[in-house]
Write an enzyme that holds these catalytic residues in place. Structure first.
Site, PDB file in Angstrom:
ATOM      1  N   SER A   1      16.519 -10.229   2.638  1.00  0.00           N
ATOM      2  CA  SER A   1      15.623  -9.205   3.171  1.00  0.00           C
ATOM      3  C   SER A   1      16.337  -7.927   3.627  1.00  0.00           C
ATOM      4  O   SER A   1      17.375  -7.976   4.284  1.00  0.00           O
ATOM      5  CB  SER A   1      14.847  -9.758   4.357  1.00  0.00           C
ATOM      6  OG  SER A   1      14.087  -8.706   4.927  1.00  0.00           O
ATOM      7  N   LYS A   2      15.732  -6.793   3.280  1.00  0.00           N
ATOM      8  CA  LYS A   2      16.238  -5.494   3.730  1.00  0.00           C
ATOM      9  C   LYS A   2      15.523  -5.038   5.004  1.00  0.00           C
ATOM     10  O   LYS A   2      15.832  -3.968   5.536  1.00  0.00           O
ATOM     11  CB  LYS A   2      15.992  -4.430   2.639  1.00  0.00           C
ATOM     12  CG  LYS A   2      16.656  -4.721   1.324  1.00  0.00           C
ATOM     13  CD  LYS A   2      18.134  -4.432   1.396  1.00  0.00           C
ATOM     14  CE  LYS A   2      18.792  -4.713   0.056  1.00  0.00           C
ATOM     15  NZ  LYS A   2      20.215  -4.993   0.176  1.00  0.00           N
ATOM     16  N   SER A   3      14.542  -5.809   5.482  1.00  0.00           N
ATOM     17  CA  SER A   3      13.721  -5.345   6.604  1.00  0.00           C
ATOM     18  C   SER A   3      14.527  -5.077   7.876  1.00  0.00           C
ATOM     19  O   SER A   3      14.287  -4.072   8.548  1.00  0.00           O
ATOM     20  CB  SER A   3      12.582  -6.333   6.872  1.00  0.00           C
ATOM     21  OG  SER A   3      11.684  -6.305   5.793  1.00  0.00           O
TER      22      SER A   3
ATOM     23  N   THR B   1       6.655 -12.785   5.587  1.00  0.00           N
ATOM     24  CA  THR B   1       6.774 -12.706   4.133  1.00  0.00           C
ATOM     25  C   THR B   1       6.550 -14.084   3.522  1.00  0.00           C
ATOM     26  O   THR B   1       6.211 -15.041   4.219  1.00  0.00           O
ATOM     27  CB  THR B   1       8.114 -12.053   3.734  1.00  0.00           C
ATOM     28  OG1 THR B   1       8.094 -11.806   2.333  1.00  0.00           O
ATOM     29  CG2 THR B   1       9.303 -12.931   4.087  1.00  0.00           C
TER      30      THR B   1
ATOM     31  N   LYS C   1       2.260 -15.623   4.288  1.00  0.00           N
ATOM     32  CA  LYS C   1       1.315 -14.534   4.551  1.00  0.00           C
ATOM     33  C   LYS C   1      -0.119 -15.020   4.761  1.00  0.00           C
ATOM     34  O   LYS C   1      -0.880 -14.413   5.499  1.00  0.00           O
ATOM     35  CB  LYS C   1       1.345 -13.513   3.399  1.00  0.00           C
ATOM     36  CG  LYS C   1       2.626 -12.703   3.354  1.00  0.00           C
ATOM     37  CD  LYS C   1       2.572 -11.650   2.258  1.00  0.00           C
ATOM     38  CE  LYS C   1       3.879 -10.888   2.173  1.00  0.00           C
ATOM     39  NZ  LYS C   1       3.802  -9.764   1.222  1.00  0.00           N
TER      40      LYS C   1
ATOM     41  N   ASP D   1       1.140  -3.844   2.896  1.00  0.00           N
ATOM     42  CA  ASP D   1       1.719  -3.718   1.550  1.00  0.00           C
ATOM     43  C   ASP D   1       0.953  -2.687   0.715  1.00  0.00           C
ATOM     44  O   ASP D   1       1.546  -1.853   0.036  1.00  0.00           O
ATOM     45  CB  ASP D   1       1.693  -5.069   0.827  1.00  0.00           C
ATOM     46  CG  ASP D   1       2.699  -6.049   1.405  1.00  0.00           C
ATOM     47  OD1 ASP D   1       3.749  -5.605   1.903  1.00  0.00           O
ATOM     48  OD2 ASP D   1       2.422  -7.267   1.367  1.00  0.00           O
TER      49      ASP D   1
ATOM     50  N   GLY E   1      -1.530 -12.452  -4.892  1.00  0.00           N
ATOM     51  CA  GLY E   1      -1.554 -11.849  -3.565  1.00  0.00           C
ATOM     52  C   GLY E   1      -1.189 -10.372  -3.562  1.00  0.00           C
ATOM     53  O   GLY E   1      -1.755  -9.593  -2.790  1.00  0.00           O
ATOM     54  N   ALA E   2      -0.258  -9.975  -4.412  1.00  0.00           N
ATOM     55  CA  ALA E   2       0.171  -8.574  -4.432  1.00  0.00           C
ATOM     56  C   ALA E   2      -0.988  -7.665  -4.850  1.00  0.00           C
ATOM     57  O   ALA E   2      -1.194  -6.588  -4.290  1.00  0.00           O
ATOM     58  CB  ALA E   2       1.355  -8.409  -5.376  1.00  0.00           C
TER      59      ALA E   2
ATOM     60  N   THR F   1      -4.583 -14.710 -16.871  1.00  0.00           N
ATOM     61  CA  THR F   1      -5.740 -15.599 -16.748  1.00  0.00           C
ATOM     62  C   THR F   1      -6.932 -14.743 -16.312  1.00  0.00           C
ATOM     63  O   THR F   1      -7.056 -14.390 -15.133  1.00  0.00           O
ATOM     64  CB  THR F   1      -5.455 -16.690 -15.690  1.00  0.00           C
ATOM     65  OG1 THR F   1      -4.150 -17.229 -15.934  1.00  0.00           O
ATOM     66  CG2 THR F   1      -6.492 -17.789 -15.729  1.00  0.00           C
TER      67      THR F   1
HETATM   68  P1  ATR Z   1       1.916 -12.807  -5.808  1.00  0.00           P
HETATM   69  O1  ATR Z   1       1.361 -13.395  -4.558  1.00  0.00           O
HETATM   70  O2  ATR Z   1       3.301 -12.252  -5.679  1.00  0.00           O
HETATM   71  O3  ATR Z   1       0.978 -11.832  -6.452  1.00  0.00           O
HETATM   72  P2  ATR Z   1       1.097 -15.035  -7.412  1.00  0.00           P
HETATM   73  O4  ATR Z   1      -0.090 -15.195  -6.545  1.00  0.00           O
HETATM   74  O5  ATR Z   1       1.890 -16.258  -7.759  1.00  0.00           O
HETATM   75  O6  ATR Z   1       2.142 -14.050  -6.786  1.00  0.00           O
HETATM   76  O7  ATR Z   1       0.637 -14.289  -8.736  1.00  0.00           O
HETATM   77  C1  ATR Z   1       1.518 -14.056  -9.785  1.00  0.00           C
HETATM   78  C2  ATR Z   1       0.821 -13.168 -10.808  1.00  0.00           C
HETATM   79  O8  ATR Z   1       1.735 -12.903 -11.872  1.00  0.00           O
HETATM   80  C3  ATR Z   1      -0.404 -13.797 -11.445  1.00  0.00           C
HETATM   81  O9  ATR Z   1      -1.346 -12.784 -11.707  1.00  0.00           O
HETATM   82  C4  ATR Z   1       0.170 -14.366 -12.750  1.00  0.00           C
HETATM   83  O10 ATR Z   1      -0.767 -14.523 -13.799  1.00  0.00           O
HETATM   84  P3  ATR Z   1      -1.688 -15.860 -13.883  1.00  0.00           P
HETATM   85  O11 ATR Z   1      -2.735 -15.704 -12.824  1.00  0.00           O
HETATM   86  O12 ATR Z   1      -2.236 -15.856 -15.257  1.00  0.00           O
HETATM   87  O13 ATR Z   1      -0.755 -17.019 -13.610  1.00  0.00           O
HETATM   88  C5  ATR Z   1       1.148 -13.286 -13.115  1.00  0.00           C
HETATM   89  N1  ATR Z   1       2.198 -13.745 -14.034  1.00  0.00           N
HETATM   90  C6  ATR Z   1       3.258 -14.525 -13.740  1.00  0.00           C
HETATM   91  N2  ATR Z   1       4.028 -14.704 -14.833  1.00  0.00           N
HETATM   92  C7  ATR Z   1       3.428 -14.042 -15.848  1.00  0.00           C
HETATM   93  C8  ATR Z   1       3.731 -13.837 -17.231  1.00  0.00           C
HETATM   94  N3  ATR Z   1       4.830 -14.360 -17.806  1.00  0.00           N
HETATM   95  N4  ATR Z   1       2.892 -13.081 -17.972  1.00  0.00           N
HETATM   96  C9  ATR Z   1       1.791 -12.528 -17.423  1.00  0.00           C
HETATM   97  N5  ATR Z   1       1.450 -12.683 -16.124  1.00  0.00           N
HETATM   98  C10 ATR Z   1       2.261 -13.416 -15.335  1.00  0.00           C
END
Ligand code: ATR
Length: 274
Positions: free
Chosen positions: A15-17, A62, A66, A103, A131-132, A154
């Site tokens: 972490s850089k925080s 983090t 969260k 964020d 989540g992002a 998806t």
């Molecule tokens: P965060 O909380 O950081 O957003 P997350 O909830 O695990 O992490 O979500 C990861 C996101 O990256 C999801 O939208 C995932 O797509 P899926 O919902 O289809 O799983 C996407 N993601 C991860 N790897 C991917 C890949 N190789 N190609 C396309 N989308 C990807």
């Protein structure tokens, strides 16, 4: 008396925080300490409560905590409520805990203030539905873009976000495979592919000429997403260093009532996009 703040996560080694908040405190002459605390995976609440009982005034939270941070809040902000997640907690008065998710506002501030892109009236695409993305939707929508689209590998997860946010935002949602023929002024990669350095199956045409391509990851250089954007005609490439510093500045302002200047800190942390 020196006020105490902390980041709680697992892992927190990278972490850089602490550095960022230390620089903010110095620049604004605030008497505080900011440390990183690694909580056991099953011990977020215990760790947080110990920190509070030892006089902690607030914390950042983090991954992977969260969601729990949001759940323990007595007073969540609207942004945290819609994201279902919090990255910033402010303790008190008494047993009250205010929770925010900075964020998304950090992202918006970086795009508008540092990258110089106004979101109003623009076509904006968020890639990913985790989540992002959840944290970014409301702050982006508040800038009144012409269109806010969410595309995910998806598709159903993107559609679920459209429903979850329906009372607040009109989202266009779909799969990554439905993007052909669509062009966007701002394309934000909120998937985890920046971390894994995996390419996304995107048509080059999603990047309007001169578009801003923004990858939320920090310090990974030119990710496959940014590399594609460059060859596809994007005008500006950015990684998440500005978002990282700006989300910290939002938290700092919430805690201290003083807004730190972010530019010098962003400059110090920037890793060239090569
Ligand atoms: P965060 O909380 O950081 O957003 P997350 O909830 O695990 O992490 O979500 C990861 C996101 O990256 C999801 O939208 C995932 O797509 P899926 O919902 O289809 O799983 C996407 N993601 C991860 N790897 C991917 C890949 N190789 N190609 C396309 N989308 C990807």
């Amino acid at each position: 008396m020196t006020d105490r703040y902390a980041l709680i996560g697992h892992p927190i080694g990278h972490s850089k925080s602490p550095l960022i908040h230390g620089l903010f405190a110095k620049a604004t002459s605030q008497d505080l300490t900011y440390t990183a605390i690694e909580a056991p995976l099953d011990g977020f609440l215990d760790t947080l409560n110990r920190f509070r009982s030892e006089g902690g005034r607030g914390s950042n939270v983090t991954l992977p905590f969260k969601l729990q941070a949001f759940e323990i809040a007595t007073d969540p902000s609207e942004t945290a409520r819609l994201a279902g997640a919090a990255n910033t907690l402010k303790f008190g008065p008494g047993e009250r805990i205010f929770a925010d998710n900075t964020d998304g506002s950090g992202l918006v501030n970086d795009i508008q203030r540092n990258q110089g892109f106004t979101l109003a009236g623009k076509r904006v695409l968020l890639l990913g539905a985790g989540g992002a993305t959840r944290g970014a939707i409301l702050p982006i929508a508040q800038q009144r873009p012409a269109l806010l689209a969410v595309a995910n590998r998806t598709a159903d997860k993107a559609h679920a976000l459209r429903q979850a946010f329906a009372a607040h935002v009109t989202l266009q949602t779909g799969g990554l495979d439905e993007l052909s023929g669509e062009a966007f002024d701002v394309v934000i990669n909120a998937t985890s592919t920046g971390l894994t350095q995996t390419a996304l199956p995107l048509p080059d045409s999603v990047f309007a000429p001169g578009a801003l391509a923004y990858d939320m990851v920090y310090g990974k250089g030119l990710t496959p997403f940014l590399r594609q954007a460059r060859t596809a005609g994007a005008g500006t490439l950015a990684d998440g260093v500005g978002m990282l510093v700006e989300q910290a500045a939002e938290a700092f302002t919430l805690w201290r009532g003083v807004r730190p200047d972010t530019r010098a800190v962003i400059q110090q942390l920037t890793v060239p996009l090569v």
